[in-house]
Enzyme design. Structure first.
Site, short mmCIF file in Angstrom:
data_model
loop_
_atom_site.label_atom_id
_atom_site.label_comp_id
_atom_site.label_asym_id
_atom_site.label_seq_id
_atom_site.Cartn_x
_atom_site.Cartn_y
_atom_site.Cartn_z
N CYS A 150 -31.33 -9.50 93.92
CA CYS A 150 -30.69 -8.98 92.70
C CYS A 150 -31.71 -8.20 91.85
O CYS A 150 -32.14 -7.14 92.26
CB CYS A 150 -30.04 -10.13 91.92
SG CYS A 150 -28.82 -9.57 90.73
N GLU A 179 -29.96 -17.95 97.27
CA GLU A 179 -30.51 -19.19 96.69
C GLU A 179 -29.45 -20.00 95.96
O GLU A 179 -29.66 -21.16 95.62
CB GLU A 179 -31.69 -18.86 95.76
CG GLU A 179 -31.33 -18.36 94.37
CD GLU A 179 -30.95 -16.88 94.34
OE1 GLU A 179 -30.89 -16.25 95.41
OE2 GLU A 179 -30.71 -16.36 93.24
N HIS A 181 -26.93 -13.45 96.09
CA HIS A 181 -27.89 -14.53 95.79
C HIS A 181 -27.83 -15.66 96.81
O HIS A 181 -27.14 -16.65 96.58
CB HIS A 181 -27.56 -15.13 94.41
CG HIS A 181 -27.87 -14.24 93.26
ND1 HIS A 181 -29.08 -14.27 92.62
CD2 HIS A 181 -27.13 -13.29 92.63
CE1 HIS A 181 -29.08 -13.39 91.62
NE2 HIS A 181 -27.91 -12.78 91.61
#
Lengths: 222, 83
Positions: free
Chosen positions: A87, A206, A204
């Site tokens: 990002c 994560e 994302h």
């Protein structure tokens, strides 16, 4: 494996990255403050996390480009070290020139936060070699400036060098206008550098600690 | 001293959804004949540099390095002597 997560003023996905590596990959990880002038020894992977570094003033990533730690990251990548920007991290890596292209405001002019479907296009990198080509992943996006852009010659070069990592697709894996959340050129969601040791992506991975855990394999360069 | 004014716009072949949206809004309000709207950034500052040629070179470097991302943006600037 040892991971380092860069922390800028305004980073807000650094903790997610830290715990994804520590708890899900069971690897060593530490934070690296942006004002440091050297990297920890024996580092294998650097993660440039999401957020709004320096308030995204001027342009997303424009100020982070000049952080004190940045020349070290460039050197690290130059020596073949693995760097992944997620990002805002992707935006920063394009500003720095470690990755080609740029990220523009979404064509809808809206901040978009939702799960999207991605297709693995190139498996020719350590980040994606844990997947088969055309594997579908579901990963959340959360950005206002994620519209990938590169000029016509640049796009040809990306294709010729197998640098397109992911594309936004529908549930069946088909690249379509409807499955493109932000107007990215050719539905591009992530790209590599030519050597494929640097990856940038808007979604994302994560944030996949509780569901869609297969997306976490992206961080594993084994 | 000089007053420096920098204009930054997205390159012509890069879609500017902001410009398009505002242009549509104007049309909806009845302002006819508006087209090709591009919305960019305007930056102004004062420089103590006294040599115009040197300042021009410096501002160009500022634009290339920091103020604009030349992958997607184009820029131009003007210098106005104020002292």
């Amino acid at each position: 494996m040892k991971y380092g997560v860069i922390v800028f003023p305004g980073s807000n996905c650094d903790t997610d990255c830290f715990y994804a590596i520590k708890n899900e990959l069971n690897e060593k990880v530490e934070y690296i403050w942006h004002a440091e002038t050297s990297l920890p020894k024996d580092l294998d992977v650097i993660i440039v996390p999401g957020g709004f570094s320096y308030g995204d003033y001027l342009r997303a990533g424009a100020i982070a480009k000049f952080a004190k730690i940045m020349p070290e990251i460039i050197k690290f990548a130059g020596k073949g070290g693995y760097v992944i920007g997620v990002c805002n991290g992707f935006q920063i890596l394009t500003e720095v020139g470690l990755l080609p292209g740029a990220l523009l405001h979404n064509d809808s002019q809206k901040f978009i936060c939702k799960e999207v479907n991605l297709k693995v296009i190139s498996t020719a990198s350590k980040f994606t070699s844990n997947y088969k080509k055309d594997t579908l992943l579901t990963i959340p996006i959360a950005h206002g400036e994620g519209r990938y852009y590169i000029d016509a010659n640049g796009l040809e070069s990306l294709k010729d060098n197998d640098q397109i990592a992911f594309q936004y697709v529908d549930k069946k894996g088909i690249v379509s206008k409807e499955s493109n959340p932000n107007g990215s050129l050719n539905n591009i969601a992530g790209v590599f550098n030519k050597k494929k040791n640097v990856l940038g992506m808007m979604p994302h991975p994560e944030r996949c600690n509780y569901s869609h855990k297969d997306s976490l394999k992206l961080f594993s360069i084994n | 001293m000089y007053k420096v004014k920098v204009h930054i716009l997205l390159k012509d072949d890069v879609l500017d959804p902001q410009g398009k949206t505002v242009s549509n809004a104007l049309e909806n309000l009845g302002f006819i004949g508006v087209s090709n709207m591009r919305i960019g950034k305007f930056i102004e500052f004062t420089s103590t540099e006294s040599d115009e040629k040197r300042l021009s070179k410096n501002v160009k470097e500022m634009c290339e390095k920091v103020l604009a991302n030349t992958v997607i943006e184009k820029y131009d600037f003007s210098l106005e002597r104020i002292q």
